[in-house]
Design a protein around this motif. Structure first.
Motif, PDB file in Angstrom:
ATOM      1  N   ASP A 190      27.435  38.855  42.986  1.00  0.00           N
ATOM      2  CA  ASP A 190      28.753  39.461  42.783  1.00  0.00           C
ATOM      3  C   ASP A 190      29.090  40.437  43.911  1.00  0.00           C
ATOM      4  O   ASP A 190      30.232  40.485  44.386  1.00  0.00           O
ATOM      5  N   ALA A 191      28.097  41.216  44.351  1.00  0.00           N
ATOM      6  CA  ALA A 191      28.337  42.153  45.453  1.00  0.00           C
ATOM      7  C   ALA A 191      28.656  41.402  46.741  1.00  0.00           C
ATOM      8  O   ALA A 191      29.523  41.835  47.518  1.00  0.00           O
ATOM      9  N   TYR A 192      27.974  40.275  46.971  1.00  0.00           N
ATOM     10  CA  TYR A 192      28.258  39.502  48.177  1.00  0.00           C
ATOM     11  C   TYR A 192      29.663  38.915  48.131  1.00  0.00           C
ATOM     12  O   TYR A 192      30.364  38.888  49.165  1.00  0.00           O
ATOM     13  N   ARG A 193      30.096  38.439  46.975  1.00  0.00           N
ATOM     14  CA  ARG A 193      31.448  37.889  46.879  1.00  0.00           C
ATOM     15  C   ARG A 193      32.499  38.940  47.216  1.00  0.00           C
ATOM     16  O   ARG A 193      33.491  38.653  47.894  1.00  0.00           O
ATOM     17  N   MET A 194      32.298  40.168  46.754  1.00  0.00           N
ATOM     18  CA  MET A 194      33.226  41.245  47.092  1.00  0.00           C
ATOM     19  C   MET A 194      33.210  41.535  48.595  1.00  0.00           C
ATOM     20  O   MET A 194      34.263  41.731  49.214  1.00  0.00           O
ATOM     21  N   ALA A 195      32.014  41.555  49.193  1.00  0.00           N
ATOM     22  CA  ALA A 195      31.915  41.796  50.635  1.00  0.00           C
ATOM     23  C   ALA A 195      32.548  40.652  51.420  1.00  0.00           C
ATOM     24  O   ALA A 195      33.195  40.879  52.452  1.00  0.00           O
ATOM     25  N   ALA A 196      32.368  39.411  50.947  1.00  0.00           N
ATOM     26  CA  ALA A 196      32.956  38.261  51.637  1.00  0.00           C
ATOM     27  C   ALA A 196      34.475  38.313  51.587  1.00  0.00           C
ATOM     28  O   ALA A 196      35.153  37.964  52.558  1.00  0.00           O
ATOM     29  N   VAL A 197      35.031  38.752  50.453  1.00  0.00           N
ATOM     30  CA  VAL A 197      36.490  38.882  50.349  1.00  0.00           C
ATOM     31  C   VAL A 197      37.007  39.890  51.362  1.00  0.00           C
ATOM     32  O   VAL A 197      38.031  39.675  52.022  1.00  0.00           O
ATOM     33  N   GLY A 198      36.300  41.012  51.504  1.00  0.00           N
ATOM     34  CA  GLY A 198      36.702  42.003  52.496  1.00  0.00           C
ATOM     35  C   GLY A 198      36.628  41.455  53.917  1.00  0.00           C
ATOM     36  O   GLY A 198      37.512  41.726  54.740  1.00  0.00           O
TER      37      GLY A 198
END
Length: 443
Positions: free
Chosen positions: A146-154
């Protein structure tokens, strides 16, 4: 906050950037007073700091300022703490948005200010400590995904960022928009997705002022379509539950892996014109590379999720080589993407120092979350292997079928498929000779 001698970082919270006007910070000690009769003063017990508090005054202005303001408001309303990138101190972890207020002024057109108070939150300590190492590793991996998905969106938002319809890295917004639409149509064609559920975006006249909102909408649907397609290929439902399937776990994972590779090839095919997907105008290699990187960022998270779900569901049935295979493939893919992110940053430095400074914190955050994902995958696989009984080799006590052998060794004919998986050298499970070496669990 320009013209400083110190190199300032772009401020952001949970990957959403904003421009800072002023910062007020405070901290203090949590003290316990112990007063005693007939003594001067009180005894103070130092219980640690009360946590950093940062008050940020940010400003949004220009065209579509309201959409950027809404993105920050949505990030502030999300539950849980996040990473606040401080212009001076850099990354501040576990910062919780405590309160905020924003205002508009009639004399300032397309302009809004917002004041946010962030407080440092301590990491939550679990009340109950579970001894099951596998479940704990599984929980940590899900959180890292989940943290990676947020970072990828950024990171994707940064790649799509345009100023006055042009980017120093990718060229015109129209070319990037054409590439994105062409790849979207190619992905939909490859996955045979429903055109009514994933319609073509902005099929009419292109408008540069709508690029940011339209591109975000296209990529949101693209990510959702890829995630559903990769999960369906591995027979995993949208809610994260693995369905029954006649294929082995490795074949299901390899099917998802092949689909990810096919999706990664689509931007190159659209650039070469070998794919019949929709395209508005001639596009450049740099624009196809940007969309290809965005596509890999979202498909990698889906592939890690598929591996996590398969290990969670079938970890007890999978052999150690199968578990290590998934671990090795995912870690190689993660390392490959980290190298690609570093190459993007190096290319940005060669073009513009300002672009490199803008991308650096996002590349760092995305790379760090990917590295943590790879570590948690390794920990999950290790826990899955360790919870199995020791594997030993012993001669077959009888001549007969694999079901008779399972009953002789374990008193359970239901473990016959397990013996077949552990003994690929047995070509005829119905004809096993006495004395043949058999791989099997000690209990």
């Amino acid at each position: 906050m320009s013209s400083w001698h110190t190199i300032l970082q772009d401020a952001s919270y949970k990957g959403v950037g904003f421009e800072v006007m002023a910062l007020d910070e405070s901290n203090g000690k949590a003290l316990v007073e112990h007063a005693r009769a007939f003594t001067q003063g009180v005894e103070l017990e130092d219980m640690g700091t009360s946590g950093r508090q940062v008050q940020v005054s940010a400003v949004f202005y220009g065209k579509q300022y309201s959409s950027r303001l809404l993105r920050l408001l949505e990030a502030l309303e999300e539950p849980g703490a996040g990473v606040l990138v401080h212009p001076v101190w850099g990354r501040l972890n576990n910062m919780l948005a405590a309160s905020w207020s924003y205002r508009h002024d009639a004399e300032n057109v397309d302009y809004a200010t917002i004041d946010v108070t962030f407080r440092e939150a301590a990491e939550a300590q679990k009340i109950f400590v579970f001894e099951n190492h596998f479940l704990m590793a599984l929980e940590r991996l899900i959180a890292r995904i989940d943290a990676y998905r947020m970072a990828a969106v950024g990171m994707i938002d940064a790649l799509l960022a345009m100023r006055q319809g042009c980017s120093a890295l990718w060229g015109s917004a129209l070319g990037l928009w054409s590439t994105l639409r062409g790849v979207f149509a190619a992905v939909r064609q490859l996955l045979q997705a429903d055109a009514r559920q994933y319609p073509d975006h902005a099929a009419g006249v292109y408008r540069s002022e709508n690029f940011a909102a339209d591109a975000a909408a296209v990529f949101a649907d693209l990510e959702r379509m890829c995630r559903a397609g990769i999960a369906a290929t591995a027979a995993v439902q949208a809610d994260g539950v693995a369905q029954a399937d006649s294929r082995s776990v490795r074949l299901r994972f390899d099917a998802a892996l092949d689909l990810v590779d096919a999706l990664s090839e689509l931007p190159r095919q659209v650039l070469a014109g070998s794919n019949t997907a929709l395209r508005l105008q001639r596009i450049t290699y740099a624009q196809s590379q940007a969309v290809a990187q965005m596509l890999r960022l979202c498909t990698l998270s889906s592939l890690i999720s598929v591996g996590q779900i398969l290990i969670e569901t079938y970890g007890e049935e999978m052999t150690a080589p199968e578990l290590m295979y998934i671990n090795r493939v995912l870690r190689q893919r993660v390392q490959r993407e980290i190298d690609a992110l570093r190459q993007s940053l190096a290319a940005a430095r060669a073009v513009s120092a300002a672009e490199a400074d803008r991308l650096y914190p996002l590349v760092h955050q995305c790379s760090e979350t990917l590295r943590e994902c790879a570590g948690q995958v390794n920990e999950l696989v290790r826990a899955a292997i360790n919870r199995k009984p020791p594997l030993i080799v012993r001669p077959s006590p009888l001549s007969g079928t694999v079901h008779q052998l399972a009953f002789a060794l374990y008193g359970d004919i239901g473990r016959a498929p397990e013996l077949v998986r552990l003994n690929p050298h047995i070509t005829h499970p119905s004809f096993i000779r006495q004395g043949v070496l058999i791989n099997g669990y000690a209990r």
